[in-house]
Design an enzyme around this catalytic site. Structure first.
Site, PDB file in Angstrom:
ATOM      1  N   ASP A   1       0.897  -1.450  -0.382  1.00 46.96           N
ATOM      2  CA  ASP A   1       0.034   0.275   0.059  1.00 46.96           C
ATOM      3  C   ASP A   1       1.128   1.394  -0.023  1.00 46.96           C
ATOM      4  OD1 ASP A   1      -2.105  -1.881   0.331  1.00 46.96           O
ATOM      5  OD2 ASP A   1      -2.787  -1.072   2.192  1.00 46.96           O
TER       6      ASP A   1
ATOM      7  N   CYS B   1      -2.000  -2.594   8.080  1.00 44.61           N
ATOM      8  CA  CYS B   1      -1.648  -3.354   6.678  1.00 44.61           C
ATOM      9  C   CYS B   1       0.138  -3.669   6.880  1.00 44.61           C
ATOM     10  CB  CYS B   1      -1.794  -2.766   5.400  1.00 44.61           C
ATOM     11  SG  CYS B   1      -4.103  -2.438   5.285  1.00 44.61           S
TER      12      CYS B   1
ATOM     13  N   LYS C   1      -6.913  -4.239  -2.229  1.00 47.42           N
ATOM     14  CA  LYS C   1      -7.698  -5.288  -1.539  1.00 47.42           C
ATOM     15  C   LYS C   1      -8.514  -4.852  -1.401  1.00 47.42           C
ATOM     16  CE  LYS C   1      -4.146  -4.429   1.320  1.00 47.42           C
ATOM     17  NZ  LYS C   1      -4.859  -2.895   2.104  1.00 47.42           N
TER      18      LYS C   1
HETATM   19  C1  VGL Z   1      -4.645   0.593   5.531  1.00 45.58           C
HETATM   20  C2  VGL Z   1      -6.305   1.581   6.975  1.00 45.58           C
HETATM   21  C3  VGL Z   1      -7.613   1.357   5.655  1.00 45.58           C
HETATM   22  C4  VGL Z   1      -3.231   0.337   5.451  1.00 45.58           C
HETATM   23  C5  VGL Z   1      -5.172   0.679   4.565  1.00 45.58           C
HETATM   24  O1  VGL Z   1      -2.825   0.167   4.260  1.00 45.58           O
HETATM   25  O2  VGL Z   1      -2.742   0.496   5.923  1.00 45.58           O
HETATM   26  N1  VGL Z   1      -4.888   1.505   7.179  1.00 45.58           N
HETATM   27  N2  VGL Z   1      -6.729   1.232   5.225  1.00 45.58           N
END
Ligand code: VGL
Ligand code: ZN
Length: 208
Positions: free
Chosen positions: A8, A151, A106
């Site tokens: 991410d 994540c 995702k």
């Molecule tokens: C994430 C919060 C919400 C992450 C993704 O990538 O850690 N955190 N969505």
């Protein structure tokens, strides 16, 4: 066989983005260096439809960073982030993704959040990553990216549950640190048998 999994590393998780991780962008040069040294690179991309259940805006009586109870347990409510097709959802522009062999998206099911690269937050719905790794004879994962306490942690712990050797590259990740979540995440990863290494050590290990 080893892979680098970049989690991410998207605009919305970097300073100026909708769900900023402090210094989130500072890791980009190091992640690029790591990627260059690994033979196999995979990435994840948080990819939510508008009105996703994890967004505080979908629950009018709640503020961002509050917690609600949903079917699968606790859900932190986030600012709207990584909405499919928006600039915020794009991978950081300085991240060199040329070598990435797979980008796994995702969080695209409206009713369920997905922190882990392996499972949705119900802990049951697979993303397919475990099967992909097994079919390719990959047994060792090096994780970097964002966010360390969400994540990255969930991916690392699930990677262990799936029987992979998992390393988290400490200087190539940053955390949100919501109510002590970062310290708790390092403890949880440690308890799960995740190994925490520096990028220097990761490069030595991966090329050994
Ligand atoms: C994430 C919060 C919400 C992450 C993704 O990538 O850690 N955190 N969505
Ligand atoms: Zn998200």
């Amino acid at each position: 066989m080893d892979v680098l999994l970049i989690v991410d590393l998207q605009n919305d998780f970097c300073p100026g983005g909708a769900l900023e991780v402090p210094e989130g962008d500072a890791i980009v040069p190091l992640v690029n260096d790591l990627a260059e040294q690994f033979d196999h690179v995979l990435q994840t991309q948080d990819w939510h439809p508008e009105g996703h259940q994890s967004f505080a805006s979908s629950h009018p009586s709640h503020d961002p960073y509050g917690v609600i109870e949903v079917d699968y347990g606790e859900q932190v409510l986030w600012p709207d982030h990584c909405v499919q097709g928006t600039e915020g959802a794009e991978l950081h522009p300085d991240l060199d993704t040329t070598q990435a062999e797979l980008i796994i998206r995702k969080g695209f099911r409206p009713e369920i959040d997905s922190y882990s690269a392996f499972y949705e937050n119900d802990g049951e719905t697979p993303t397919g990553l475990a099967g992909y790794l097994r079919e390719r004879d990959i047994d060792t994962l090096y994780l970097c990216g964002l966010a360390a306490d969400f994540c990255v942690k969930w991916s690392a712990v699930d990677g262990r549950k799936e029987g992979f050797d998992v390393y988290v590259v400490e200087d190539a990740t940053r955390g949100i640190d919501q109510d002590g979540s970062l310290a708790a995440a390092w403890d949880e990863m440690n308890d799960a048998g995740v190994q925490v290494v520096s990028s220097d050590a990761a490069l030595d290990l991966a090329t050994a």
